[in-house]
Design a protein around this motif. Structure first.
Motif, PDB file in Angstrom:
ATOM      1  N   VAL A 260      -0.426   4.558 -55.425  1.00 46.87           N
ATOM      2  CA  VAL A 260       0.420   4.331 -55.686  1.00 46.87           C
ATOM      3  C   VAL A 260       0.211   3.095 -54.651  1.00 46.87           C
ATOM      4  O   VAL A 260       0.450   2.036 -54.277  1.00 46.87           O
ATOM      5  CB  VAL A 260       1.276   5.417 -54.293  1.00 46.87           C
ATOM      6  N   ALA A 261      -1.085   3.048 -53.648  1.00 45.01           N
ATOM      7  CA  ALA A 261      -1.219   1.834 -52.273  1.00 45.01           C
ATOM      8  C   ALA A 261      -1.137   1.164 -53.700  1.00 45.01           C
ATOM      9  O   ALA A 261      -1.157  -0.165 -52.580  1.00 45.01           O
ATOM     10  CB  ALA A 261      -2.539   2.821 -51.767  1.00 45.01           C
ATOM     11  N   PRO A 262      -2.138   0.580 -54.325  1.00 46.64           N
ATOM     12  CA  PRO A 262      -2.301  -1.132 -54.889  1.00 46.64           C
ATOM     13  C   PRO A 262      -0.845  -1.545 -55.537  1.00 46.64           C
ATOM     14  O   PRO A 262      -0.429  -2.760 -54.952  1.00 46.64           O
ATOM     15  CB  PRO A 262      -3.218  -1.088 -56.329  1.00 46.64           C
ATOM     16  N   TRP A 263      -0.076  -0.630 -55.770  1.00 42.58           N
ATOM     17  CA  TRP A 263       1.625  -1.442 -55.759  1.00 42.58           C
ATOM     18  C   TRP A 263       2.369  -1.318 -55.427  1.00 42.58           C
ATOM     19  O   TRP A 263       2.878  -2.370 -54.370  1.00 42.58           O
ATOM     20  CB  TRP A 263       1.988   0.073 -57.090  1.00 42.58           C
ATOM     21  N   ALA A 264       2.107  -0.518 -53.864  1.00 43.99           N
ATOM     22  CA  ALA A 264       2.589  -0.928 -52.340  1.00 43.99           C
ATOM     23  C   ALA A 264       2.214  -1.843 -51.884  1.00 43.99           C
ATOM     24  O   ALA A 264       2.828  -2.872 -51.158  1.00 43.99           O
ATOM     25  CB  ALA A 264       2.590   0.969 -51.670  1.00 43.99           C
ATOM     26  N   ALA A 265       0.899  -2.234 -52.066  1.00 48.84           N
ATOM     27  CA  ALA A 265       0.757  -3.272 -51.479  1.00 48.84           C
ATOM     28  C   ALA A 265       0.898  -4.838 -52.472  1.00 48.84           C
ATOM     29  O   ALA A 265       1.656  -5.804 -52.016  1.00 48.84           O
ATOM     30  CB  ALA A 265      -1.155  -3.396 -51.471  1.00 48.84           C
ATOM     31  N   PHE A 266       1.113  -4.348 -53.251  1.00 50.57           N
ATOM     32  CA  PHE A 266       1.642  -5.969 -54.279  1.00 50.57           C
ATOM     33  C   PHE A 266       2.878  -5.704 -54.493  1.00 50.57           C
ATOM     34  O   PHE A 266       3.287  -7.288 -54.206  1.00 50.57           O
ATOM     35  CB  PHE A 266       1.276  -5.618 -55.912  1.00 50.57           C
ATOM     36  N   PHE A 267       3.655  -4.859 -54.448  1.00 57.18           N
ATOM     37  CA  PHE A 267       5.304  -4.742 -53.769  1.00 57.18           C
ATOM     38  C   PHE A 267       5.226  -5.737 -52.398  1.00 57.18           C
ATOM     39  O   PHE A 267       6.337  -6.163 -52.247  1.00 57.18           O
ATOM     40  CB  PHE A 267       5.626  -3.706 -53.653  1.00 57.18           C
ATOM     41  N   GLY A 268       4.468  -5.105 -51.221  1.00 56.84           N
ATOM     42  CA  GLY A 268       4.950  -5.979 -49.909  1.00 56.84           C
ATOM     43  C   GLY A 268       4.366  -7.198 -49.883  1.00 56.84           C
ATOM     44  O   GLY A 268       5.615  -8.144 -49.830  1.00 56.84           O
ATOM     45  N   VAL A 269       3.540  -7.540 -50.411  1.00 58.90           N
ATOM     46  CA  VAL A 269       2.820  -9.413 -50.717  1.00 58.90           C
ATOM     47  C   VAL A 269       3.930  -9.977 -51.360  1.00 58.90           C
ATOM     48  O   VAL A 269       4.427 -11.267 -51.124  1.00 58.90           O
ATOM     49  CB  VAL A 269       1.599  -9.659 -51.003  1.00 58.90           C
ATOM     50  N   LEU A 270       4.448  -9.893 -52.521  1.00 53.18           N
ATOM     51  CA  LEU A 270       6.181 -10.192 -53.310  1.00 53.18           C
ATOM     52  C   LEU A 270       7.015  -9.918 -52.223  1.00 53.18           C
ATOM     53  O   LEU A 270       7.253 -11.351 -52.343  1.00 53.18           O
ATOM     54  CB  LEU A 270       5.837  -9.170 -54.571  1.00 53.18           C
TER      55      LEU A 270
END
Length: 75
Positions: free
Chosen positions: A26-36
């Motif tokens: 989940v961590a890479p997706w959470a980081a991606f959506f956070g930056v987005l």
């Protein structure tokens, strides 16, 4: 009054098993959506202002209503 000879049957039902998601998945997706979300917040909040990246008024016009909805002043 007539009595019913049939007794209700109770069945114990266990809740369905819940699959656990590993944090590493989940961590890479959470980081991606956070930056987005931070990029979107930048465009709605400050683009076409003092720190504008693009010249002209096109970005401002695209996000104008969202800017007012979120409470950012623009004019």
């Amino acid at each position: 009054m007539a009595q019913s000879a049939i007794t209700p049957v109770t069945v114990a039902v266990s809740p369905p098993a819940v699959a656990k998601l590993p944090v590493r998945a989940v961590a890479p997706w959470a980081a991606f959506f956070g930056v987005l979300m931070l990029v979107l917040l930048y465009f709605v909040g400050t683009e076409q202002g003092a720190l504008s990246v693009f010249s002209g008024e096109s970005v401002h016009e695209w996000v104008h209503d969202g800017r007012h909805l979120l409470g950012f002043p623009c004019h």
